[in-house]
Design a protein around this motif. Structure first.
Motif, PDB file in Angstrom:
ATOM      1  N   SER A 138      -7.649  10.500  -0.328  1.00 10.96           N
ATOM      2  CA  SER A 138      -8.225  11.224  -1.457  1.00 10.96           C
ATOM      3  C   SER A 138      -7.064  11.692  -2.334  1.00 10.96           C
ATOM      4  N   PHE A 139      -7.362  12.043  -3.563  1.00 11.41           N
ATOM      5  CA  PHE A 139      -6.314  12.556  -4.451  1.00 11.41           C
ATOM      6  C   PHE A 139      -5.668  13.802  -3.842  1.00 11.41           C
ATOM      7  N   THR A 146       4.043   4.318   8.452  1.00 13.07           N
ATOM      8  CA  THR A 146       2.705   3.765   8.687  1.00 13.07           C
ATOM      9  C   THR A 146       1.898   3.768   7.390  1.00 13.07           C
ATOM     10  N   LYS A 147       1.026   2.790   7.275  1.00 11.90           N
ATOM     11  CA  LYS A 147       0.266   2.575   6.042  1.00 11.90           C
ATOM     12  C   LYS A 147      -1.091   3.285   6.089  1.00 11.90           C
ATOM     13  N   LYS A 195       0.189  15.733   1.084  1.00  9.20           N
ATOM     14  CA  LYS A 195       1.167  15.029   1.916  1.00  9.20           C
ATOM     15  C   LYS A 195       2.462  14.730   1.162  1.00  9.20           C
ATOM     16  N   GLY A 196       2.472  15.015  -0.150  1.00  7.22           N
ATOM     17  CA  GLY A 196       3.664  14.775  -0.946  1.00  7.22           C
ATOM     18  C   GLY A 196       3.995  13.304  -1.115  1.00  7.22           C
ATOM     19  N   LEU A 197       2.964  12.466  -1.155  1.00  7.51           N
ATOM     20  CA  LEU A 197       3.165  11.020  -1.282  1.00  7.51           C
ATOM     21  C   LEU A 197       3.381  10.634  -2.742  1.00  7.51           C
ATOM     22  N   LYS A 198       4.210   9.628  -2.952  1.00  6.47           N
ATOM     23  CA  LYS A 198       4.526   9.183  -4.312  1.00  6.47           C
ATOM     24  C   LYS A 198       3.685   7.960  -4.657  1.00  6.47           C
ATOM     25  N   GLY A 254       0.821  -1.209   0.000  1.00  3.88           N
ATOM     26  CA  GLY A 254       0.000   0.000   0.000  1.00  3.88           C
ATOM     27  C   GLY A 254       0.850   1.251   0.000  1.00  3.88           C
ATOM     28  N   ILE A 255       0.219   2.373   0.332  1.00  6.83           N
ATOM     29  CA  ILE A 255       0.904   3.659   0.390  1.00  6.83           C
ATOM     30  C   ILE A 255       1.237   3.954   1.849  1.00  6.83           C
ATOM     31  N   TYR A 256       2.490   4.313   2.098  1.00  5.46           N
ATOM     32  CA  TYR A 256       2.963   4.588   3.453  1.00  5.46           C
ATOM     33  C   TYR A 256       3.378   6.053   3.593  1.00  5.46           C
TER      34      TYR A 256
END
Length: 235
Positions: A182-183, A176-177, A189-192, A163-165
């Motif tokens: 939401s988009f 943490t996962k 959050k600057g998630l990749k 998943g995305i952490y």
């Protein structure tokens, strides 16, 4: 089943399995078995696969190669992977068609949207090779584009992590996962998740993305059955 038509995005690196380069026949067979299990349930499956296990355009550029030439080599690598996956699926008895964004008529059909949709309606798996057919665009962008064109219900992005952490779990043990995002949250959050072009295209077309661990057997079936696997990115 939660979804009727899915677009499965696989990275080329995933096909390496335990190898450092190329294609691991064992990993390929495992993927084919998992894909067959959802096809047998009546799910329409399209696949976009990367080429990083063979050649990555950006890597060539960093060594002084022309970017366009490098990207074209990367596109050909995705076709090689597509042929390998097609062979593995057909070995499992799954009818499969490989369509390429660049013309290689001797080994793959040209990408024609209506033909691809017709294949899916007939229960065939369709593998899209050659990326978008244009340099400077990743296979993530190709996956989103094809998913929109064939009216897929979701993009399932198979990765090595589940998943995305908050940060890279392979490097940061305290990461943490997220179960869902939401988009807007992903961006803030600057998630990749995907490259910016692919992610924005998915957001604009309200196409949900599920990031999950494809290397855990049975996960694909669990997702299409509605189980809470991986991380869901939605509007």
């Amino acid at each position: 089943m939660q979804y009727k038509r899915i677009l499965l995005k696989l990275s080329g690196e995933a096909l390496m399995g335990e190898k450092q380069y190329g294609i691991d026949a064992k990993r390929l067979a495992e993927y084919a078995e998992d894909i067959k299990s959802v096809v047998d349930k009546g799910i329409e499956v399209a696949i976009v696969i990367g080429g990083g296990n063979i050649f990555r355009g950006l890597a060539g550029t960093s060594q002084g190669m022309d970017r366009v030439q490098g990207d074209h080599m990367g596109m050909l690598a995705t076709v090689i992977n597509g042929l390998a996956l097609q062979s593995a699926l057909e070995h499992q008895g799954v009818e499969t068609r490989l369509q390429s964004a660049i013309k290689i008529n001797e080994v793959a059909e040209p990408f024609i949207r209506r033909r691809a949709v017709r294949h899916l309606e007939k229960g065939r798996v369709v593998i899209f090779g050659g990326g978008t057919g244009n340099p400077y665009f990743t296979t993530d962008s190709a996956a989103v584009l094809r998913a929109i064109e064939i009216n897929a219900d979701v993009i399932l992005k198979g990765t090595r992590v589940d998943g995305i952490y908050t940060s890279d779990p392979e490097k940061d043990k305290s990461a943490t996962k997220f179960d869902s995002l939401s988009f807007k949250e992903v961006l803030s959050k600057g998630l990749k998740v995907m490259d910016t072009t692919a992610f924005t295209l998915s957001q604009e077309n309200e196409l949900p993305i599920v990031v999950f661990d494809m290397n855990t057997r049975g996960n694909l079936m669990k997702i299409v059955s509605g189980e809470n696997i991986g991380t869901v990115v939605n509007i």
